[in-house]
Design an enzyme around this catalytic site. Structure first.
Site, PDB file in Angstrom:
ATOM      1  CE  LYS A 150     -54.358 -32.974 -33.826  1.00 32.44           C
ATOM      2  NZ  LYS A 150     -55.292 -31.828 -33.595  1.00 32.44           N
ATOM      3  CD  GLU A 198     -50.722 -20.708 -46.047  1.00 31.68           C
ATOM      4  OE1 GLU A 198     -51.496 -21.278 -46.832  1.00 31.68           O
ATOM      5  OE2 GLU A 198     -50.046 -21.317 -45.194  1.00 31.68           O
ATOM      6  CD  GLU A 202     -53.501 -29.201 -48.704  1.00 33.66           C
ATOM      7  OE1 GLU A 202     -52.882 -28.109 -48.696  1.00 33.66           O
ATOM      8  OE2 GLU A 202     -54.656 -29.327 -48.280  1.00 33.66           O
TER       9      GLU A 202
END
Length: 476
Positions: free
Chosen positions: A170, A379, A245
């Site tokens: 996906k 972030e 990750e």
């Protein structure tokens, strides 16, 4: 506007079970360039069934057969390289120079590395009288992001193929066109039906269906920490392997013996690469407090040389960020930095002067940042750098590690030995010393909330293997 309304399942381009579409937006001008279908749980079921059937035969192919297949894929990929370059620039905004030199190039790098690793890997070794056998883990579900799209796809697909796994991918719905192009490459190269399957869709629907699917043996996910947690929770009931990750807030420690001009200017360039949309970007720069004012001057001069432009413009420019949602998030965090009292050195809110449309962000640097400010904690995922002054080396290391993330780190020093000592103290999966670039055979992944498992090279290859001990494999 092109329509890409089919999924690639069992070696065929097939219609979705439930018709539902989504436009793909060019971030340089906010115009729709394509339309894709959005999948459902039923589409995932079809893809998983195809992958399970294919696993019965593909898992027992020989090393030589898989080497030949990967070499053919590499050949076709390189022939269509220019299409990947243009597609990536169109759909996620990377400047053409970056798409050509790095974005599309990572596909070649991961394929080449997977071929090398496969050729050298021993799937059976003998320990005393016991055989240690490495076998493919099974059907792998892959969910990939938009920031380095073909990089994150190929660093999963290449080792999965090399080890004899089958898969369901996906890709991100923000930048899915390069994945559809890859499906064409794999089909042309002769990947057997069912080995590679692609279903477009969103995380809550297709991603959830894949993560919780009992027919999927492993989930490989790249994206935000928030979404990674959701994948892990959904995967828990079926006790499948999960590699992740995830996010990062990487520290770049400029030691007192470093060349400050080079360290600051190079650090900004590394941070702003890909418009700051890299999970391992050096977004927190630590400089000695005594040289903080000097660093600010260098930063201001460095940022003044950056030019923001359309992805297809000539020159070494910065492109837009990938989406409206990302643009708005970055704008909010820039405002937050100003509200919390950080010194705005360059850039700031809004688009660059003269730009009325497109998701363009002004390259921004904050100084006098403390490690408890929002812009030092979250972030940002845009061209925004924060400079934090430190009093002692111990303070710099402590602040660098004071984050929930641990993906990458950077150290600048005139002494390699000095840099190595500081690197050994950083709680991160990667450390770059004095501007060292990526190594596609080195493990890539993070500590803490930056993920689990590793990708790239030998370590990434082994993630797709189960280990079986066969006692009595060899007579004593």
């Amino acid at each position: 506007m092109k329509k890409h309304l089919k999924f690639y399942i069992d070696g065929q381009w097939v219609d979705p079970v439930i018709p539902k579409t989504l436009p793909v937006i060019n971030p340089s001008n906010e115009e729709a360039i394509a339309e894709i279908s959005m999948g459902s749980k039923t589409d995932v079921d079809r893809a998983v069934a195809a992958a399970r059937r294919a696993f019965e035969t593909f898992s027992v192919t020989s090393k030589a057969e898989r080497v030949a297949l990967l070499e053919k894929i590499l050949e076709v990929y390189q022939r269509r390289y220019g299409e990947f370059v243009e597609t990536i620039s169109l759909e996620m905004g990377a400047p053409m120079w970056l798409s050509k030199a790095a974005q599309a190039a990572t596909g070649v790098a991961h394929l080449t590395q997977a071929i090398k690793t496969l050729k050298e890997f021993e799937f059976v070794t003998v320990q005393g009288s016991t055989g240690i056998v490495h076998e493919p883990v099974g059907v792998v579900g892959m969910i990939t992001p938009w920031n380095w799209p073909i990089n994150q796809i190929m660093c999963k697909v290449a080792p999965a193929l090399a080890t004899g796994c089958t898969m369901v991918l996906k890709p991100t719905e923000v930048a899915p066109l390069n994945a559809l192009l890859l499906a064409e490459v794999l089909d042309e190269a002769g990947v057997p039906p069912g080995v590679f399957n692609l279903v477009n869709g969103d995380g809550p629907t297709v991603g959830e269906a894949m993560s919780s699917h009992p027919g999927i043996d492993m989930m490989s996910f790249t994206g935000s920490t928030r979404a990674g947690i959701a994948v892990a929770k959904a995967a828990a009931d079926s006790v499948k392997r999960v590699t992740q990750e995830l996010g990062g807030k990487s520290a770049n420690i400029v030691l007192d013996d470093a060349d400050l001009g080079k360290a600051v200017s190079d650090g900004i360039s590394a941070c702003f690469m890909n418009s700051g949309q890299s999970c391992n970007a050096p977004t927190r720069m630590f400089v000695p407090r005594a040289r903080h004012t000097e660093a600010i001057k260098i930063a201001a001069a460095t940022v003044a040389a950056f030019k923001v432009a359309d992805s297809f413009a000539d020159g070494m420019n910065l492109g837009p960020v990938a989406s409206d949602a990302q643009f708005n998030k970055i704008q909010g965090l820039i405002k937050k930095g100003m509200d919390e009292g950080a010194t705005l050195v360059a850039g700031g809110p809004g688009r660059p002067e003269g730009m009325k449309s497109g998701y363009f962000v002004r390259p921004t640097v904050f100084a006098n940042v403390s490690n408890d400010m929002t812009i030092a904690r979250e972030e940002i995922f845009g061209p925004v750098l924060v400079i934090l002054p430190y009093d002692t080396e111990e303070d710099a290391i402590r602040m660098a590690n004071d984050t929930p993330y641990g993906l990458s780190g950077y150290v600048q020093s005139a002494s390699l030995e000095h840099a190595r000592k500081v690197a050994s103290r950083l709680r991160t999966g990667n450390v770059h010393l004095n501007g060292a670039g990526p190594d596609f055979n080195a493990p890539f992944g993070g500590y803490k909330q930056s993920g689990t498992g590793r990708e790239w090279g030998d370590h990434g290859f082994k993630e797709y293997l189960e280990v079986k001990a066969v006692m009595g494999y060899q007579p004593n």
